[in-house]
Design an enzyme around this catalytic site. Structure first.
Site, PDB file in Angstrom:
ATOM      1  N   TYR A  75      -1.950   0.325  10.286  1.00 15.34           N
ATOM      2  CA  TYR A  75      -2.337  -0.495   8.909  1.00 15.34           C
ATOM      3  C   TYR A  75      -1.091   0.050   8.251  1.00 15.34           C
ATOM      4  O   TYR A  75      -0.559  -0.870   7.571  1.00 15.34           O
ATOM      5  CB  TYR A  75      -3.537   0.248   8.346  1.00 15.34           C
ATOM      6  CG  TYR A  75      -3.639  -0.098   6.772  1.00 15.34           C
ATOM      7  CD1 TYR A  75      -3.996  -1.440   6.479  1.00 15.34           C
ATOM      8  CD2 TYR A  75      -3.219   0.910   5.748  1.00 15.34           C
ATOM      9  CE1 TYR A  75      -4.165  -1.717   5.280  1.00 15.34           C
ATOM     10  CE2 TYR A  75      -3.483   0.274   4.474  1.00 15.34           C
ATOM     11  CZ  TYR A  75      -3.928  -0.983   4.168  1.00 15.34           C
ATOM     12  OH  TYR A  75      -3.972  -1.318   2.773  1.00 15.34           O
ATOM     13  N   SER A 113       0.846  -0.970  -0.073  1.00 17.05           N
ATOM     14  CA  SER A 113      -0.111   0.102  -0.156  1.00 17.05           C
ATOM     15  C   SER A 113       0.912   1.089   0.173  1.00 17.05           C
ATOM     16  O   SER A 113       1.927   1.224   0.505  1.00 17.05           O
ATOM     17  CB  SER A 113      -0.909   0.072   1.441  1.00 17.05           C
ATOM     18  OG  SER A 113      -1.442   1.218   1.349  1.00 17.05           O
TER      19      SER A 113
END
Length: 116
Positions: A69, A55
């Site tokens: 995250y 990501s």
């Protein structure tokens, strides 16, 4: 290709944070990817490719509440760099693709995040 992820939000210091969800996020986003690569290495040969989907959050936290995250995705990127060193001499290439936001069930366009 390795593509695992759950997305749990929470601000540091939030006393209502569900630590079981955090543990699951770490287990899936980091542990799941590591386990899959360890299994793949048992059967992959020279010329093989391991591609991990990370990501863009690994390089820059996009908004408050996603530090955990982002940290899991940064760990995947670091693992991939290490695996590339480990496997390069065997002719195996390891790369990480770090896309930005993509509309999925976990990240719908309407902004309603799907919590695990």
């Amino acid at each position: 290709m390795n593509n695992a992820g759950v997305f749990v939000t929470g601000m540091v210091g939030d006393t209502s944070l569900d630590t079981a969800k955090l543990d699951r996020q770490l287990a899936v986003n980091v542990g799941g990817v590591a386990a899959a690569v360890r299994e793949a290495v048992k059967v992959i040969g020279p010329g093989g490719r391991i591609i991990t989907i990370g990501s863009g959050a690994a390089d820059g936290v996009p908004f408050p509440g996603v530090a955990d995250y982002a940290a899991t995705k940064a760990a995947v990127a670091a693992y991939s760099r290490g695996w590339a060193r480990d496997l390069g001499s065997k002719g195996i290439t390891v790369n990480t693709v770090q896309p930005g936001p993509i509309e999925t069930d976990m990240n719908p366009d309407n902004g309603d995040l799907l919590e695990p």
